[in-house]
Write a protein that holds these residues in place. Sequence first.
Motif, PDB file in Angstrom:
ATOM      1  N   PHE A 156       0.821  -1.210   0.000  1.00  0.00           N
ATOM      2  CA  PHE A 156       0.000   0.000   0.000  1.00  0.00           C
ATOM      3  C   PHE A 156       0.857   1.263   0.000  1.00  0.00           C
ATOM      4  O   PHE A 156       0.503   2.262  -0.641  1.00  0.00           O
ATOM      5  CB  PHE A 156      -0.948   0.005   1.206  1.00  0.00           C
ATOM      6  CG  PHE A 156      -2.144  -0.886   1.034  1.00  0.00           C
ATOM      7  CD1 PHE A 156      -2.996  -0.735  -0.044  1.00  0.00           C
ATOM      8  CD2 PHE A 156      -2.419  -1.889   1.950  1.00  0.00           C
ATOM      9  CE1 PHE A 156      -4.099  -1.553  -0.215  1.00  0.00           C
ATOM     10  CE2 PHE A 156      -3.516  -2.720   1.789  1.00  0.00           C
ATOM     11  CZ  PHE A 156      -4.364  -2.554   0.706  1.00  0.00           C
ATOM     12  N   CYS A 157       1.971   1.251   0.707  1.00  0.00           N
ATOM     13  CA  CYS A 157       2.873   2.404   0.701  1.00  0.00           C
ATOM     14  C   CYS A 157       3.467   2.616  -0.692  1.00  0.00           C
ATOM     15  O   CYS A 157       3.639   3.754  -1.142  1.00  0.00           O
ATOM     16  CB  CYS A 157       3.989   2.221   1.729  1.00  0.00           C
ATOM     17  SG  CYS A 157       3.451   2.358   3.438  1.00  0.00           S
ATOM     18  N   SER A 214       7.594   3.263   0.356  1.00  0.00           N
ATOM     19  CA  SER A 214       6.999   4.483  -0.168  1.00  0.00           C
ATOM     20  C   SER A 214       7.952   5.203  -1.112  1.00  0.00           C
ATOM     21  O   SER A 214       7.543   5.722  -2.152  1.00  0.00           O
ATOM     22  CB  SER A 214       6.603   5.409   0.985  1.00  0.00           C
ATOM     23  OG  SER A 214       5.939   6.551   0.504  1.00  0.00           O
ATOM     24  N   VAL A 215       9.234   5.242  -0.753  1.00  0.00           N
ATOM     25  CA  VAL A 215      10.226   5.874  -1.634  1.00  0.00           C
ATOM     26  C   VAL A 215      10.369   5.080  -2.935  1.00  0.00           C
ATOM     27  O   VAL A 215      10.464   5.665  -4.020  1.00  0.00           O
ATOM     28  CB  VAL A 215      11.582   6.000  -0.924  1.00  0.00           C
ATOM     29  CG1 VAL A 215      12.655   6.491  -1.896  1.00  0.00           C
ATOM     30  CG2 VAL A 215      11.466   6.967   0.256  1.00  0.00           C
ATOM     31  N   GLY A 248       6.527   6.131  -9.522  1.00  0.00           N
ATOM     32  CA  GLY A 248       5.785   7.277 -10.029  1.00  0.00           C
ATOM     33  C   GLY A 248       6.660   8.186 -10.877  1.00  0.00           C
ATOM     34  O   GLY A 248       6.229   8.700 -11.919  1.00  0.00           O
ATOM     35  N   TYR A 249       7.901   8.384 -10.438  1.00  0.00           N
ATOM     36  CA  TYR A 249       8.863   9.187 -11.209  1.00  0.00           C
ATOM     37  C   TYR A 249       9.065   8.568 -12.597  1.00  0.00           C
ATOM     38  O   TYR A 249       9.088   9.283 -13.611  1.00  0.00           O
ATOM     39  CB  TYR A 249      10.183   9.246 -10.453  1.00  0.00           C
ATOM     40  CG  TYR A 249      11.275  10.041 -11.143  1.00  0.00           C
ATOM     41  CD1 TYR A 249      11.547  11.341 -10.753  1.00  0.00           C
ATOM     42  CD2 TYR A 249      12.039   9.484 -12.169  1.00  0.00           C
ATOM     43  CE1 TYR A 249      12.544  12.076 -11.375  1.00  0.00           C
ATOM     44  CE2 TYR A 249      13.030  10.208 -12.792  1.00  0.00           C
ATOM     45  CZ  TYR A 249      13.286  11.498 -12.393  1.00  0.00           C
ATOM     46  OH  TYR A 249      14.275  12.214 -13.022  1.00  0.00           O
ATOM     47  N   LEU A 275      16.577  11.456  -2.449  1.00  0.00           N
ATOM     48  CA  LEU A 275      16.984  11.898  -1.119  1.00  0.00           C
ATOM     49  C   LEU A 275      15.906  12.757  -0.460  1.00  0.00           C
ATOM     50  O   LEU A 275      15.629  12.625   0.740  1.00  0.00           O
ATOM     51  CB  LEU A 275      18.303  12.667  -1.206  1.00  0.00           C
ATOM     52  CG  LEU A 275      19.526  11.840  -1.627  1.00  0.00           C
ATOM     53  CD1 LEU A 275      20.755  12.740  -1.766  1.00  0.00           C
ATOM     54  CD2 LEU A 275      19.794  10.726  -0.624  1.00  0.00           C
ATOM     55  N   ALA A 276      15.291  13.638  -1.253  1.00  0.00           N
ATOM     56  CA  ALA A 276      14.230  14.490  -0.705  1.00  0.00           C
ATOM     57  C   ALA A 276      13.013  13.659  -0.315  1.00  0.00           C
ATOM     58  O   ALA A 276      12.395  13.893   0.733  1.00  0.00           O
ATOM     59  CB  ALA A 276      13.839  15.553  -1.727  1.00  0.00           C
ATOM     60  N   ALA A 277      12.671  12.695  -1.164  1.00  0.00           N
ATOM     61  CA  ALA A 277      11.534  11.812  -0.861  1.00  0.00           C
ATOM     62  C   ALA A 277      11.813  10.984   0.384  1.00  0.00           C
ATOM     63  O   ALA A 277      10.937  10.799   1.242  1.00  0.00           O
ATOM     64  CB  ALA A 277      11.248  10.907  -2.057  1.00  0.00           C
TER      65      ALA A 277
END
Length: 208
Positions: free
Chosen positions: A16-17, A54-55, A61-62, A130-132
């Motif tokens: 789910f993540c 999630s990352v 998604g990216y 890194l930001a994600a």
Amino acid sequence: MAKAAHPQAVWWLAFFCFIESSFFPIPPHPLLGLMCLAEPKKAIRFAIVATVSSVLGGLFGYAIGFLLYESVGLWMLGVLGLTESGPVAACYIREQGALAVFFAAGTPVPFKLMTITAGAIGMNVLTFTLAALAGRALIFMVVGVLFQLFGAPIKAIIDRYLGLVTTAFVVLLVGGFLAVTQLGGSSDDSEAVEHACDSATDFQGKAI
């Protein structure tokens, strides 16, 4: 609730993540909270699983935005009701870079909007990752640490205030950074950038 009690609950959490970061509209926080409630001693482990998956979902998604934006990305944003927000997100990514991704990853802002858009405009993938990671770790690890320290009694507070607290923290952090980095610039320029982003309607140009 059913998945939280499932023998393979950790895998469901990861699943789910992963999909929530790229296209699924329902956040995984309720599942994480219920799993931590059932086994507080494993809360940090669950939070790490949520963060990493999630990352990875964000990178998926990216990839959709980078490789299939016209055919798949636009359709996904349309289904989620985020089509008009895409150019605005693209503008903020171009102007603020990692801070824009971090803000979306650590607040209730739809993260899948930022992951797909970041890919669509070709943001540096390492910077994005890194930001994600920082943003997702903030929002998930807070849950894990609180459950690990305080157990079940903390659930009501998390349910009520988690989004508000993490959003306030990110706003203060990002706002402080921008204040420091823009002390030498004019307020007129800052207001112009903000206005350009808020009214963006396409992906073309520097301020989009």
